[in-house]
Design an enzyme around this catalytic site. Structure first.
Site, PDB file in Angstrom:
ATOM      1  N   ASP A  70       3.971  48.747  32.521  1.00 25.18           N
ATOM      2  CA  ASP A  70       4.129  50.160  32.194  1.00 25.18           C
ATOM      3  C   ASP A  70       2.809  50.709  31.663  1.00 25.18           C
ATOM      4  O   ASP A  70       2.449  50.470  30.507  1.00 25.18           O
ATOM      5  CB  ASP A  70       5.234  50.327  31.144  1.00 25.18           C
ATOM      6  CG  ASP A  70       5.790  51.739  31.094  1.00 25.18           C
ATOM      7  OD1 ASP A  70       5.003  52.655  30.805  1.00 25.18           O
ATOM      8  OD2 ASP A  70       6.987  51.922  31.341  1.00 25.18           O
ATOM      9  N   HIS A 126       7.566  55.446  42.797  1.00 24.70           N
ATOM     10  CA  HIS A 126       7.064  56.014  41.542  1.00 24.70           C
ATOM     11  C   HIS A 126       5.547  56.111  41.510  1.00 24.70           C
ATOM     12  O   HIS A 126       4.999  57.135  41.091  1.00 24.70           O
ATOM     13  CB  HIS A 126       7.569  55.165  40.362  1.00 24.70           C
ATOM     14  CG  HIS A 126       7.154  55.694  39.030  1.00 24.70           C
ATOM     15  ND1 HIS A 126       7.683  56.841  38.478  1.00 24.70           N
ATOM     16  CD2 HIS A 126       6.237  55.243  38.128  1.00 24.70           C
ATOM     17  CE1 HIS A 126       7.130  57.070  37.294  1.00 24.70           C
ATOM     18  NE2 HIS A 126       6.239  56.119  37.063  1.00 24.70           N
TER      19      HIS A 126
END
Length: 411
Positions: A229, A320
């Protein structure tokens, strides 16, 4: 001979060898003791390790920028939003920030605050940082509305948002981070206790990352969905012009930045039903290394034009990482997120997600366009839902003898 007998005999033979080796070692030590009575045995060549090093580590408080923005994120964080009480004006804000500045300077150095009733808890700074942010109403209360940055307002509405009042807004923000949860808890309690006559709590969010020493330095964090992330993050020292306010508009904010706090709920229950290949297609990266599906290593540049043998894009058009990218190199921000994992409500097995924190010079230019692209088409939206949102102006740091926010309130 049966397998069981072979295993038993092998074990016994190995044990005998080991015992024999031990006997030789013991005998050798005895001979050394007899023949070398004038000296101690030679020490093993092992570097001593201080087991309390993480607890005694400190991050300097004073400086041109507040700590907690480009500082390496510690393991634990608590974000506290507070609302000003009626009647708090510019003078009252100065008094509050004088108290907070003194407390923060002491706590981050491993010393107790002046009104600390548990001073022993302050003895472990554990890389403690406290970062202050101003919400829109600070400027109204201080009579300085003309000094409010144009971007300091709620973000535009996004279609994926399901915002809850319990996680939105706030007049002041304290971001309290350290490598020890007791240190964080004590600092939060002291700072909020000292401010009771000025502010009332609005919301509290707690988050965590890997503890220091559990992964190599520089490792990208993982969220609770298992993904790396923040791979394509800004680099402090290299991208400072995208992090810090560098010109005089407004002048008081030079050396400061804009902070966005978004609470992103993740549906881990249905994410668990998706196989590994499906998860990687949603993100556009492999789960084990974080490499793009067209690459080998995490930081490889994704090939968005690559096609598979059937002619389909290797990285889906709604993956994404594709939706989060832009051709404008200035539309990037520094992300500093933390996982959360709270007790679930009845009927659910999880209540988890990300306290998604970003710092950038101008949210309207750097943050909003990216979020609009994700809002339009992002496969990840099926499993993630923004339920909280707040924007704050982070004033610059301060020197000894100055208070946080002095450029605004005492300028």
């Amino acid at each position: 001979m049966t397998a069981r007998e072979w295993d038993r005999r092998s074990f016994l033979r190995g044990g005998a060898v080991a015992l024999g080796g031990a006997s030789v070692a013991v005998a050798g030590r005895a001979i050394w003791d007899v023949t070398r009575t004038d000296e101690a045995p030679p020490a093993d060549p092992v570097d001593p390790v201080d087991p309390t090093a993480a607890g005694s580590a400190t991050v300097p408080f004073h400086g041109p920028h507040q700590a907690g923005v480009v500082t390496t994120p510690p393991a634990w964080a608590t974000f506290v939003a507070l609302d000003l009480r009626d009647g708090v004006d510019r003078g009252a804000l100065v008094r509050l920030l004088r108290i907070w500045t003194d407390d923060i300077a002491r706590l981050t150095a491993g010393r107790a605050g002046l009104a600390d009733t548990e001073p022993e808890l302050a003895a472990v700074p554990a890389s403690l940082t406290v970062t202050l942010g101003f919400g829109p109403r600070v400027f109204t209360a201080a009579g300085l509305e003309e000094q409010r940055p144009p971007w300091l307002a709620p973000l535009p509405a996004f279609g994926v948002d399901r915002l809850e009042d319990a996680w939105c807004g706030g007049d002041l923000l304290l971001q309290v981070c350290a490598d020890d949860p007791v240190t964080v808890s004590h600092a939060v309690r002291l700072l909020t206790k000292d401010a009771r006559t000025f502010v009332a709590p609005r919301w509290v969010q707690r988050g965590f990352r890997r503890s220091p020493g559990t992964t190599p330095a520089g490792t990208t964090m993982r969220n609770l969905m298992g993904q790396v992330d923040g791979t394509r993050n800004l680099v402090p020292g290299q991208d400072d012009d995208l992090i810090w306010q560098t010109d005089g508009d407004p002048a008081w904010l030079v050396g400061g930045t804009a902070m966005i706090v978004r609470r992103i709920a993740t549906d881990l229950d249905t994410w668990d039903q998706l196989d590994r290949v499906g998860r990687e297609l949603v993100i556009g990266r492999t789960l084990d290394t974080g490499a793009p599906l067209t690459g080998t290593f995490e930081h490889d540049e994704p090939d968005l034009a690559a096609r598979d043998t059937l002619g389909f894009p290797v990285i889906d058009t709604a993956a994404h990482i594709r939706r989060a990218r832009t051709d404008d190199p200035t539309q990037r921000f520094l992300r500093r997120g933390y996982n959360y994992d709270d007790p679930p409500p009845p009927g659910r097995s999880t209540d988890s997600g990300l306290v998604f924190v970003t710092f950038q010079r101008d949210p309207l230019h750097q943050f909003v366009p990216i979020q609009q692209r994700l809002d339009e088409a992002d496969l990840l939206n099926r499993w993630t839902t923004p339920i909280g949102s707040a924007v704050f102006a982070v004033p610059p740091g301060c020197a000894e003898g100055e208070i946080l926010g002095h450029t605004l309130l005492e300028g």
